[in-house]
Design an enzyme around this catalytic site. Structure first.
Site, PDB file in Angstrom:
ATOM      1  N   PHE A 165      20.135 -26.974   9.179  1.00  0.00           N
ATOM      2  CA  PHE A 165      20.367 -27.307  10.582  1.00  0.00           C
ATOM      3  C   PHE A 165      20.697 -26.040  11.374  1.00  0.00           C
ATOM      4  O   PHE A 165      20.746 -24.936  10.820  1.00  0.00           O
ATOM      5  CB  PHE A 165      21.485 -28.342  10.666  1.00  0.00           C
ATOM      6  CG  PHE A 165      21.534 -29.061  11.983  1.00  0.00           C
ATOM      7  CD1 PHE A 165      20.378 -29.456  12.624  1.00  0.00           C
ATOM      8  CD2 PHE A 165      22.751 -29.357  12.578  1.00  0.00           C
ATOM      9  CE1 PHE A 165      20.418 -30.118  13.843  1.00  0.00           C
ATOM     10  CE2 PHE A 165      22.807 -30.030  13.793  1.00  0.00           C
ATOM     11  CZ  PHE A 165      21.648 -30.400  14.421  1.00  0.00           C
ATOM     12  N   TYR A 180      22.551 -17.687   4.401  1.00  0.00           N
ATOM     13  CA  TYR A 180      21.863 -18.096   5.635  1.00  0.00           C
ATOM     14  C   TYR A 180      20.343 -18.191   5.483  1.00  0.00           C
ATOM     15  O   TYR A 180      19.635 -18.226   6.486  1.00  0.00           O
ATOM     16  CB  TYR A 180      22.156 -17.124   6.796  1.00  0.00           C
ATOM     17  CG  TYR A 180      23.613 -16.910   7.091  1.00  0.00           C
ATOM     18  CD1 TYR A 180      24.448 -17.990   7.320  1.00  0.00           C
ATOM     19  CD2 TYR A 180      24.151 -15.624   7.147  1.00  0.00           C
ATOM     20  CE1 TYR A 180      25.795 -17.797   7.594  1.00  0.00           C
ATOM     21  CE2 TYR A 180      25.498 -15.430   7.421  1.00  0.00           C
ATOM     22  CZ  TYR A 180      26.308 -16.515   7.634  1.00  0.00           C
ATOM     23  OH  TYR A 180      27.630 -16.329   7.914  1.00  0.00           O
ATOM     24  N   GLU A 203       0.851  -1.187   0.000  1.00  0.00           N
ATOM     25  CA  GLU A 203       0.000   0.000   0.000  1.00  0.00           C
ATOM     26  C   GLU A 203       0.888   1.238   0.000  1.00  0.00           C
ATOM     27  O   GLU A 203       1.953   1.261   0.620  1.00  0.00           O
ATOM     28  CB  GLU A 203      -0.909  -0.006   1.228  1.00  0.00           C
ATOM     29  CG  GLU A 203      -2.049  -0.990   1.053  1.00  0.00           C
ATOM     30  CD  GLU A 203      -2.916  -1.130   2.291  1.00  0.00           C
ATOM     31  OE1 GLU A 203      -2.979  -0.198   3.095  1.00  0.00           O
ATOM     32  OE2 GLU A 203      -3.532  -2.202   2.435  1.00  0.00           O
ATOM     33  N   ARG A 258      33.923 -25.795  18.332  1.00  0.00           N
ATOM     34  CA  ARG A 258      33.281 -25.032  19.404  1.00  0.00           C
ATOM     35  C   ARG A 258      31.828 -24.722  19.066  1.00  0.00           C
ATOM     36  O   ARG A 258      31.521 -24.192  18.010  1.00  0.00           O
ATOM     37  CB  ARG A 258      34.049 -23.730  19.674  1.00  0.00           C
ATOM     38  CG  ARG A 258      35.361 -23.968  20.400  1.00  0.00           C
ATOM     39  CD  ARG A 258      36.170 -22.721  20.490  1.00  0.00           C
ATOM     40  NE  ARG A 258      36.613 -22.262  19.175  1.00  0.00           N
ATOM     41  CZ  ARG A 258      37.193 -21.088  18.948  1.00  0.00           C
ATOM     42  NH1 ARG A 258      37.370 -20.244  19.952  1.00  0.00           N
ATOM     43  NH2 ARG A 258      37.573 -20.768  17.748  1.00  0.00           N
ATOM     44  N   CYS A 305      31.501 -17.988  16.989  1.00  0.00           N
ATOM     45  CA  CYS A 305      31.121 -16.570  16.996  1.00  0.00           C
ATOM     46  C   CYS A 305      29.627 -16.314  17.193  1.00  0.00           C
ATOM     47  O   CYS A 305      29.246 -15.530  18.062  1.00  0.00           O
ATOM     48  CB  CYS A 305      31.565 -15.904  15.693  1.00  0.00           C
ATOM     49  SG  CYS A 305      33.347 -15.837  15.563  1.00  0.00           S
TER      50      CYS A 305
HETATM   51  N1  LIG Z   1      -3.331  -4.517   0.996  1.00  0.00           N
HETATM   52  C1  LIG Z   1      -2.153  -4.947   0.565  1.00  0.00           C
HETATM   53  O1  LIG Z   1      -1.155  -4.218   0.493  1.00  0.00           O
HETATM   54  C2  LIG Z   1      -2.009  -6.363   0.125  1.00  0.00           C
HETATM   55  C3  LIG Z   1      -0.887  -6.760  -0.621  1.00  0.00           C
HETATM   56  C4  LIG Z   1      -0.784  -8.065  -1.065  1.00  0.00           C
HETATM   57  C5  LIG Z   1      -1.767  -8.981  -0.742  1.00  0.00           C
HETATM   58  N2  LIG Z   1      -2.830  -8.583   0.007  1.00  0.00           N
HETATM   59  C6  LIG Z   1      -3.882  -9.582   0.264  1.00  0.00           C
HETATM   60  O2  LIG Z   1      -4.890  -9.399  -0.738  1.00  0.00           O
HETATM   61  C7  LIG Z   1      -6.182  -9.615  -0.182  1.00  0.00           C
HETATM   62  C8  LIG Z   1      -7.036  -8.368  -0.342  1.00  0.00           C
HETATM   63  O3  LIG Z   1      -6.440  -7.317   0.385  1.00  0.00           O
HETATM   64  P1  LIG Z   1      -7.002  -5.841   0.299  1.00  0.00           P
HETATM   65  O4  LIG Z   1      -6.144  -5.024   1.154  1.00  0.00           O
HETATM   66  O5  LIG Z   1      -7.192  -5.466  -1.118  1.00  0.00           O
HETATM   67  O6  LIG Z   1      -8.447  -6.035   0.987  1.00  0.00           O
HETATM   68  P2  LIG Z   1      -9.607  -4.965   1.115  1.00  0.00           P
HETATM   69  O7  LIG Z   1     -10.276  -5.236   2.404  1.00  0.00           O
HETATM   70  O8  LIG Z   1      -9.107  -3.596   0.807  1.00  0.00           O
HETATM   71  O9  LIG Z   1     -10.604  -5.366  -0.074  1.00  0.00           O
HETATM   72  C9  LIG Z   1     -11.311  -6.565  -0.083  1.00  0.00           C
HETATM   73  C10 LIG Z   1     -12.582  -6.325  -0.888  1.00  0.00           C
HETATM   74  O10 LIG Z   1     -13.254  -7.575  -1.080  1.00  0.00           O
HETATM   75  C11 LIG Z   1     -14.637  -7.295  -1.090  1.00  0.00           C
HETATM   76  N3  LIG Z   1     -15.384  -8.553  -0.930  1.00  0.00           N
HETATM   77  C12 LIG Z   1     -15.617  -9.284   0.172  1.00  0.00           C
HETATM   78  N4  LIG Z   1     -16.360 -10.363  -0.144  1.00  0.00           N
HETATM   79  C13 LIG Z   1     -16.584 -10.329  -1.465  1.00  0.00           C
HETATM   80  C14 LIG Z   1     -17.264 -11.170  -2.370  1.00  0.00           C
HETATM   81  N5  LIG Z   1     -17.873 -12.293  -1.975  1.00  0.00           N
HETATM   82  N6  LIG Z   1     -17.321 -10.811  -3.657  1.00  0.00           N
HETATM   83  C15 LIG Z   1     -16.718  -9.686  -4.082  1.00  0.00           C
HETATM   84  N7  LIG Z   1     -16.051  -8.839  -3.270  1.00  0.00           N
HETATM   85  C16 LIG Z   1     -15.981  -9.167  -1.969  1.00  0.00           C
HETATM   86  C17 LIG Z   1     -14.797  -6.303   0.034  1.00  0.00           C
HETATM   87  O11 LIG Z   1     -16.034  -5.602  -0.042  1.00  0.00           O
HETATM   88  C18 LIG Z   1     -13.576  -5.407  -0.204  1.00  0.00           C
HETATM   89  O12 LIG Z   1     -13.907  -4.325  -1.061  1.00  0.00           O
HETATM   90  C19 LIG Z   1      -5.932 -10.046   1.257  1.00  0.00           C
HETATM   91  O13 LIG Z   1      -5.837 -11.448   1.294  1.00  0.00           O
HETATM   92  C20 LIG Z   1      -4.586  -9.435   1.592  1.00  0.00           C
HETATM   93  O14 LIG Z   1      -3.932 -10.144   2.629  1.00  0.00           O
HETATM   94  C21 LIG Z   1      -2.984  -7.309   0.422  1.00  0.00           C
END
Ligand SMILES: NC(=O)c1ccc[n+]([C@@H]2O[C@H](COP(=O)([O-])OP(=O)(O)OC[C@H]3O[C@@H](n4cnc5c(N)ncnc54)[C@H](O)[C@@H]3O)[C@@H](O)[C@H]2O)c1
Length: 442
Positions: free
Chosen positions: A265, A260, A164, A334, A271
Site C-alpha cells: 500500500f 520498502y 556491457e 498523521r 515524515c
Molecule cells: N547488451 C546487454 O548488455 C544486454 C544485457 C542483458 C540482456 N540484453 C538483452 O539481450 C538481447 C540481445 O542483446 P544484445 O545487446 O546482445 O543485442 P545485439 O543487437 O548486440 O545482438 C543481436 C544479434 O542478433 C542477431 N539476429 C537477429 N535476428 C536473428 C536471427 N533470426 N537469427 C540469428 N541471429 C539474429 C543480430 O544480427 C545481432 O547480431 C536483447 O533482448 C537485450 O535487451 C542485453
C-alpha cells in the site's frame, strides 16, 4: 551439452564463448555473415574485455563454432539459447520481430536436423521480452510438433543480467540465475547448463522470469535518476551531493537493502510525505524540475485511488478497517493512507468500522489528534474495541496491520472479501495486495 546460440551480439557472443569455455559444445547462429565469419576466425564480433581471448580459445579447442544456417547448429543440440535483439518500436513497445524469425528458423530446422540422443530440446529465451511472450509466442511455435515425433521441445525464459563493458565477468558471476520454466525437463536442462556457476537457479514461472529483467533495469535507471535529482537540488544549496550519497549508501538497513521494496500500500506517516514536499519546494524555489521526486507523491496517491476504485466497483458496502495508523505498532495517524482510505469510503456512503490494536482516541494528543479530527471527526463512533466486533456483519475487511490477534480474528470469521494491505496474509488468501488486486475469500 550441445548448445545452439541464436544472435551473436553482446549477449550471444559472451554466452557462446562462456559456455564453450566451461566444456559445452557451442554453435552460434547469426543472420549477419560478418559476425559469423569473425567467430569462425576466432575473433569476437563485439568489444568486451576478455572476450577476444575467450572466443579464440573456444574456437581453437573446437568447442565454439558459428554458422548462418540454423539446421547446422540444431543438429544434435540439447538447447537453443535465443539472444537476438528486442529493440524498441517507435511507440516504445518491444519489437519481437527478430525473436519470431529466430523461433521460426528453429521450428523449420527441427524438420531436417537430427535430434540429440535424448530426443529432447530446450528452447530458452535470454533476450529481454515482455511478460506473456513465452506463453503467447515462444511455446505456441512448437505446439504443432507431434507428441511421438523425433524432437520433443520444452520452452523457458532465462534472463541475462550481464552489463556491457563487464559482460564476461558478469556472465561468470551473475547476481542470480533465474529459470522461468513450467516444464520439469527444461528446468533440468537449465540446471545442468548453468551448473558451472555453482548456483541453484531460482525456479519461477515464465512470466515472472520475463518480468524480473524489467524490474531490474527499471530500478537501476531509477537509482541513477534519484542520485542525479539529489545532486541537482543539493548543488543549489552548496551541498556536495557525492559526499551525501556516499554516506547514504552506507545504510544497509533501510537505504541499500530490501526495505520498502515489496509492492503493497501507499507510504504515509509524519515524515516521508512532509520531507518529500519540502524537497520539492527546495527544487521549485531554485527553478529545478525533479520529475522523479514529484512523481512519487502522484504515484502514491494513485495507489490509494486504485484500492478505493476496486472496493467501490465491488459489491462491498460494510467495511471493517483493521489497522488505521500508517504502519503497525504506532498510533501515529498523521498522513496515514489508511485514514485517507477510510475518509474516502465514508464520503462514498460506505459503512466503515475501524479497529486498530494501538490507536486509542482518548490517548491521541497534539498534531496527531488535530489531524484525525479533521479527517475522521467521528472516529470515536467508528472505532470497535476488538477485531471481532469490527468484523461482525461486515462484507469486506481491509487489513492494514500485521497484529497477530487481528489475523486470528480474520481466520476465525473471514468476511466475503479481504483486501490485504499489510502483505502479511500471503498465500492464505490468493493474490492479496494493494497492487495485485483485491483478495477475495470465498
Ligand atoms: N547488451 C546487454 O548488455 C544486454 C544485457 C542483458 C540482456 N540484453 C538483452 O539481450 C538481447 C540481445 O542483446 P544484445 O545487446 O546482445 O543485442 P545485439 O543487437 O548486440 O545482438 C543481436 C544479434 O542478433 C542477431 N539476429 C537477429 N535476428 C536473428 C536471427 N533470426 N537469427 C540469428 N541471429 C539474429 C543480430 O544480427 C545481432 O547480431 C536483447 O533482448 C537485450 O535487451 C542485453
Amino acid at each position: 551439452m550441445r548448445i545452439a546460440v541464436f544472435g551473436l551480439g553482446y549477449v550471444g557472443t559472451v554466452t557462446a564463448a562462456g559456455l564453450a569455455s566451461r566444456g559445452h559444445d557451442v554453435c552460434g547462429v547469426d543472420v549477419d555473415e560478418i559476425k559469423v565469419g569473425l567467430i569462425r576466425q576466432g575473433r569476437s564480433p563485439v568489444v568486451e574485455p576478455g572476450l577476444d581471448d575467450l572466443v579464440a580459445t573456444g574456437v581453437a579447442a573446437g568447442r565454439l563454432n558459428a554458422t548462418t544456417r540454423p539446421a547446422e547448429a540444431l543438429a544434435g543440440a540439447d538447447v537453443s539459447l535465443l539472444c537476438v535483439g528486442t529493440p524498441s518500436t517507435q511507440q516504445g513497445s518491444t519489437d519481437l520481430g527478430y525473436l519470431r524469425r529466430a523461433l521460426e528458423d528453429i521450428r523449420a530446422a527441427l524438420d531436417v536436423a537430427l535430434p540429440p540422443d535424448s530426443g529432447f530440446h530446450a528452447v530458452v529465451v535470454r533476450s529481454t521480452v515482455p511478460p506473456g511472450t513465452g506463453d503467447g509466442i515462444v511455446a505456441p511455435t512448437f505446439a504443432d510438433l507431434p507428441p511421438d515425433g523425433r524432437w520433443a521441445v520444452g520452452t523457458a525464459m532465462c534472463p541475462e543480467f550481464l552489463r556491457e563493458g563487464s559482460g564476461v565477468a558478469d556472465f561468470f558471476a551473475p547476481p542470480f540465475v533465474v529459470a522461468g520454466a513450467d516444464d520439469d525437463c527444461v528446468h533440468d536442462v537449465l540446471t545442468r547448463l548453468f551448473a558451472f556457476l555453482g548456483r541453484k537457479p531460482h525456479r519461477v514461472d515464465v512470466r515472472s522470469a520475463e518480468a524480473l529483467k524489467y524490474a531490474c533495469n527499471a530500478f537501476h535507471a531509477t537509482k541513477v535518476t534519484f542520485a542525479n535529482e539529489m545532486g541537482r537540488v543539493f548543488r543549489a544549496y552548496g551541498v556536495d551531493a557525492r559526499e551525501v550519497m556516499q554516506i547514504f549508501c552506507e545504510d544497509r538497513i533501510l537505504n541499500i537493502s530490501s526495505a520498502y521494496l515489496q509492492p503493497g500500500f501507499a507510504f504515509g506517516g509524519s515524515c516521508l510525505p512532509k520531507d518529500l514536499r519540502a524537497l520539492l519546494h527546495m527544487a521549485r524555489v531554485n527553478d529545478l524540475d525533479v520529475p522523479l521526486l514529484a512523481g512519487t507523491l502522484r504515484s502514491n496517491e494513485l495507489v490509494v485511488r486504485d484500492v478505493l476504485d476496486r472496493i467501490v466497483a465491488s459489491p462491498a458496502r460494510t467495511v471493517a478497517m483493521l489497522g488505521l495508523s500508517f504502519k503497525s505498532d504506532t498510533d501515529d495517524l498523521r498522513e496515514s493512507p489508511n485514514v485517507e482510505l477510510a475518509e474516502r469510503l465514508l464520503g462514498k456512503g460506505f459503512e466503515v468500522r475501524i479497529y486498530d490494536p494501538i490507536v486509542n482516541p482518548n490517548r491521541l494528543l497534539g498534531a496527531n489528534l488535530r489531524y484525525v479530527e479533521a479527517r475522521l471527526p467521528h472516529l470515536g463512533r467508528l472505532l470497535a474495541s476488538t477485531a471481532q466486533e469490527a468484523l461482525r456483519g461486515c462484507d469486506t475487511a481491509i487489513v492494514a496491520t500485521s497484529d497477530a490477534a487481528v489475523l486470528d480474528a480474520l481466520r476465525a470469521s473471514p468476511p466475503a472479501r479481504i483486501v490485504d494491505l499489510s502483505g502479511r496474509l500471503g498465500a492464505e488468501i490468493e493474490r492479496i495486495s494493494g497492487y495485485e488486486g483485491l483478495g477475495w475469500t470465498a
